[in-house]
Each structure stands twice: as C-alpha cells, then as structure tokens.
Design a protein around this motif. Sequence first.
Motif, PDB file in Angstrom:
ATOM      1  N   ASP A 119      46.814  44.522  34.103  1.00 40.77           N
ATOM      2  CA  ASP A 119      47.649  45.521  33.434  1.00 40.77           C
ATOM      3  C   ASP A 119      47.060  45.960  32.096  1.00 40.77           C
ATOM      4  OD1 ASP A 119      49.492  45.466  35.484  1.00 40.77           O
ATOM      5  OD2 ASP A 119      50.719  43.903  34.552  1.00 40.77           O
ATOM      6  N   TRP A 120      46.026  45.254  31.644  1.00 42.71           N
ATOM      7  CA  TRP A 120      45.403  45.559  30.360  1.00 42.71           C
ATOM      8  C   TRP A 120      44.001  46.125  30.597  1.00 42.71           C
ATOM      9  CZ3 TRP A 120      47.782  44.931  25.596  1.00 42.71           C
ATOM     10  CH2 TRP A 120      49.024  44.287  25.618  1.00 42.71           C
ATOM     11  N   SER A 121      43.635  47.092  29.796  1.00 40.50           N
ATOM     12  CA  SER A 121      42.333  47.732  29.980  1.00 40.50           C
ATOM     13  C   SER A 121      41.696  48.047  28.624  1.00 40.50           C
ATOM     14  CB  SER A 121      42.473  49.025  30.785  1.00 40.50           C
ATOM     15  OG  SER A 121      43.310  49.943  30.101  1.00 40.50           O
ATOM     16  N   THR A 122      40.402  48.199  28.638  1.00 38.52           N
ATOM     17  CA  THR A 122      39.698  48.625  27.433  1.00 38.52           C
ATOM     18  C   THR A 122      39.800  50.147  27.311  1.00 38.52           C
ATOM     19  OG1 THR A 122      37.605  48.873  28.613  1.00 38.52           O
ATOM     20  CG2 THR A 122      38.074  46.711  27.627  1.00 38.52           C
ATOM     21  N   MET A 124      36.147  46.441  32.547  1.00 43.68           N
ATOM     22  CA  MET A 124      37.187  45.651  33.204  1.00 43.68           C
ATOM     23  C   MET A 124      36.962  44.179  32.898  1.00 43.68           C
ATOM     24  SD  MET A 124      36.938  47.583  36.913  1.00 43.68           S
ATOM     25  CE  MET A 124      38.403  46.812  37.595  1.00 43.68           C
ATOM     26  N   LEU A 125      38.025  43.458  32.595  1.00 41.36           N
ATOM     27  CA  LEU A 125      37.931  42.018  32.382  1.00 41.36           C
ATOM     28  C   LEU A 125      37.834  41.327  33.733  1.00 41.36           C
ATOM     29  CD1 LEU A 125      40.597  41.413  29.589  1.00 41.36           C
ATOM     30  CD2 LEU A 125      38.115  41.471  29.331  1.00 41.36           C
ATOM     31  N   VAL A 126      36.767  40.562  33.933  1.00 41.50           N
ATOM     32  CA  VAL A 126      36.555  39.928  35.230  1.00 41.50           C
ATOM     33  C   VAL A 126      36.108  38.483  35.047  1.00 41.50           C
ATOM     34  CG1 VAL A 126      35.975  42.074  36.436  1.00 41.50           C
ATOM     35  CG2 VAL A 126      34.173  40.766  35.289  1.00 41.50           C
ATOM     36  N   ALA A 127      36.286  37.710  36.117  1.00 37.31           N
ATOM     37  CA  ALA A 127      35.865  36.309  36.127  1.00 37.31           C
ATOM     38  C   ALA A 127      35.628  35.883  37.559  1.00 37.31           C
ATOM     39  CB  ALA A 127      36.934  35.413  35.483  1.00 37.31           C
ATOM     40  N   SER A 128      34.953  34.764  37.715  1.00 34.35           N
ATOM     41  CA  SER A 128      34.818  34.161  39.041  1.00 34.35           C
ATOM     42  C   SER A 128      36.188  33.654  39.486  1.00 34.35           C
ATOM     43  CB  SER A 128      33.824  33.003  38.993  1.00 34.35           C
ATOM     44  OG  SER A 128      33.902  32.224  40.165  1.00 34.35           O
ATOM     45  N   PRO A 129      36.514  33.803  40.761  1.00 32.81           N
ATOM     46  CA  PRO A 129      37.829  33.310  41.237  1.00 32.81           C
ATOM     47  C   PRO A 129      38.017  31.814  40.999  1.00 32.81           C
ATOM     48  CG  PRO A 129      36.757  34.662  42.907  1.00 32.81           C
ATOM     49  CD  PRO A 129      35.739  34.422  41.841  1.00 32.81           C
ATOM     50  N   ASP A 130      36.934  31.073  40.874  1.00 33.10           N
ATOM     51  CA  ASP A 130      37.009  29.621  40.699  1.00 33.10           C
ATOM     52  C   ASP A 130      37.057  29.181  39.241  1.00 33.10           C
ATOM     53  OD1 ASP A 130      36.808  29.380  43.482  1.00 33.10           O
ATOM     54  OD2 ASP A 130      34.620  29.396  43.407  1.00 33.10           O
ATOM     55  N   LEU A 131      37.067  30.130  38.302  1.00 26.84           N
ATOM     56  CA  LEU A 131      37.065  29.745  36.889  1.00 26.84           C
ATOM     57  C   LEU A 131      38.365  29.021  36.546  1.00 26.84           C
ATOM     58  CD1 LEU A 131      35.397  30.074  34.219  1.00 26.84           C
ATOM     59  CD2 LEU A 131      36.917  32.003  33.695  1.00 26.84           C
ATOM     60  N   PRO A 132      38.300  27.814  36.002  1.00 34.07           N
ATOM     61  CA  PRO A 132      39.524  27.071  35.665  1.00 34.07           C
ATOM     62  C   PRO A 132      40.366  27.794  34.625  1.00 34.07           C
ATOM     63  CG  PRO A 132      37.599  25.620  35.663  1.00 34.07           C
ATOM     64  CD  PRO A 132      37.072  27.021  35.757  1.00 34.07           C
ATOM     65  N   GLY A 133      41.667  27.733  34.782  1.00 29.39           N
ATOM     66  CA  GLY A 133      42.589  28.266  33.790  1.00 29.39           C
ATOM     67  C   GLY A 133      43.003  29.703  33.987  1.00 29.39           C
ATOM     68  N   LEU A 175      33.133  43.990  31.845  1.00 29.35           N
ATOM     69  CA  LEU A 175      32.029  44.663  32.530  1.00 29.35           C
ATOM     70  C   LEU A 175      32.390  46.108  32.843  1.00 29.35           C
ATOM     71  CD1 LEU A 175      30.757  42.029  35.126  1.00 29.35           C
ATOM     72  CD2 LEU A 175      29.611  42.780  33.040  1.00 29.35           C
ATOM     73  N   PRO A 176      31.407  47.020  32.782  1.00 29.89           N
ATOM     74  CA  PRO A 176      31.676  48.402  33.203  1.00 29.89           C
ATOM     75  C   PRO A 176      32.195  48.437  34.639  1.00 29.89           C
ATOM     76  CG  PRO A 176      29.515  48.232  32.158  1.00 29.89           C
ATOM     77  CD  PRO A 176      30.010  46.838  32.335  1.00 29.89           C
ATOM     78  N   GLY A 177      33.073  49.383  34.905  1.00 26.87           N
ATOM     79  CA  GLY A 177      33.644  49.475  36.237  1.00 26.87           C
ATOM     80  C   GLY A 177      32.599  49.619  37.332  1.00 26.87           C
ATOM     81  N   ILE A 178      31.500  50.343  37.050  1.00 26.37           N
ATOM     82  CA  ILE A 178      30.480  50.550  38.075  1.00 26.37           C
ATOM     83  C   ILE A 178      29.782  49.239  38.436  1.00 26.37           C
ATOM     84  CG2 ILE A 178      30.054  52.952  37.503  1.00 26.37           C
ATOM     85  CD1 ILE A 178      27.632  52.066  35.896  1.00 26.37           C
ATOM     86  N   VAL A 179      29.818  48.263  37.536  1.00 23.48           N
ATOM     87  CA  VAL A 179      29.245  46.950  37.833  1.00 23.48           C
ATOM     88  C   VAL A 179      30.294  46.027  38.437  1.00 23.48           C
ATOM     89  CG1 VAL A 179      28.144  44.903  36.818  1.00 23.48           C
ATOM     90  CG2 VAL A 179      27.512  47.192  36.012  1.00 23.48           C
ATOM     91  N   ALA A 180      31.522  46.103  37.921  1.00 18.11           N
ATOM     92  CA  ALA A 180      32.563  45.159  38.327  1.00 18.11           C
ATOM     93  C   ALA A 180      33.161  45.467  39.694  1.00 18.11           C
ATOM     94  CB  ALA A 180      33.670  45.139  37.276  1.00 18.11           C
TER      95      ALA A 180
END
Length: 296
Positions: free
Chosen positions: A260-263, A167-176, A240-245
Amino acid sequence: MDNDLDLSALRGFRTVLREGSFSAAALALRVPKSTLSKRVADLEAHLGVRLIERSTRTLRPTQEGEVLAARADRLLGEAEDIRRALGESGGTPRGHLRLAVPQSIGNTLIGTIAAGFRRLYPDVTLEVHFLDRAPDLLEEGFDGCIRFGPLEDSSQVARRLLHGQAMLVASPDLPGLDKLTRPEDLRQVPFVGLAAPWPGGLPLQNGSEEVVIPHDPPLRLGSHLAVRDAVLAGAGIAALPGIVARPNIAAGRLVQVLPDWSTPRKAIYFVYPSAQSVTARLRAFIDHLARELGDD
C-alpha cells in the motif's frame, strides 16, 4: 603542414580540461591514456603553442589553451550536427546511432527494443552503452541518452518517456516479513541499497500520507541488478525500479513489501543535445522507444 584541425584531438583537449586529468579524460572517452596524451601533444605541435601546463599533481590551460577551450564547444557542436545530418536523404532513417542508457534499463529492456528497431529500420546501426552516470553527449559523441528525472536545467532537449517508480521488495524467505505493517517497521530489517545513497532518506507515500524512513543500508552495491541479486539471496529489503522488480515478483522470486506504500514517481526521459541535432534515425528511435516503453 595543413591547416585542418583534428576534431578528435580537440575533443580530447576539451575533455582533459573538464575532467581535470588525462587519466579521468581517457576513462570518459574510452581511449588509452597514451593515445589521449599523443592527441593533445599533436594538437599543440600542429598549432605551435602550449595548450596545457602540466605538473605532477595538477594541470591548467595556458592563455592560448583558454582561448581554444572557449571556442571548442561551438566547434565540436557544429561538427556533431554535421555528422548526424550525413547519410540521410529525404528523411529516410539510415546511418549510425550511438546511445547511452542506465544499466537497469539496458540489462532488462534494451536488447528486445533494439532488435525490434533494427527489424523496422535495417539501414540504421545501433551502438548502446550502459552508463549509470549522465554522459556529456557532445564530448563523448552520443546522439542521446535515457535519464531518470528530475533533470537539471541545460541547453539539452528532453522528451518524457514514462514515469517510473521504485518498489519495496524482499525474498519470500526473509525473516520478519510478517511483522511489517507500517513504514516505521522497516527499521527492524536490513536494507540493501545503491552505492550512491538515496539522499535525505527513503520517502514513502500512501494516498495523502507521507513518511520518510532513514536510509543507511549496511550493504550498498553499484547497480540495481546487483542489489536485486543480493535481495534474492536474502540480504534484506530494497527499493528496486519497477522494471527490475516486477518480473521477479511475477515469477515468485520476490515479494512486494508494504504494497500500500510506494515511492514517489520519477519521470524517465530521452535526452539529446539540441532540437537541431535530431536526425530522421534519432527521431525514429525515440518514437520506437516511446511506443515500446509506454507508461505505467
């Protein structure tokens, strides 16, 4: 002098040839180099022949060493089958299991799973190593391991446990983050990835549409958990793998990017040396593991 062949010395000799050096073999077997060198020297003394020609930079088997190496796999395999069969009567799970799992699964799931298994089968002891590489099950004395697919063709047996997905993930505070609407927009933000790169770019799917994003992260780390920590600290986006994310998304520490996009989905397998190597305790553990993991 007796005629018994020391199996630990034989395993050490075979591993030295496979790894190409005493240092690499000692690392693979998790023994001191001095111990491994002595085992091989004792084996040579026991057999009365030189098995390995050593130089400052290389080593190679002698003619006698090649003869022994050709038979070592069968001897070690038969010995391992005997070891697994000992201590079990009437199919009752008891004895010892030595397993290997990837760090991402080991650090997030295996403790709870192992504790549950021990409650069900108190006569089975567990030893679980966290390895992100594929171990040589016979050489390293493992009863089995968890592997991410696809798997290479081999004589080993594999049972699919579930399908995993990054899963594509980021910190909620990441700019942009608010500007990311399409996969192509990901080029505007830094990525964090594994030290072993994702070959051929990062594939993303949305129904029948698929794109491949160039993937050359400026920050690469040695495990998914280290990548997660870097993302939590605001270093960028990661797959990140789903089990981590998922636990971090549920806690609000991470957000999913382009949901809406996935690996592509990848199968996760439990691999063991052969059908003949399955003991009652190993079968019980695989069944328990499959029940606990389920499928997503």
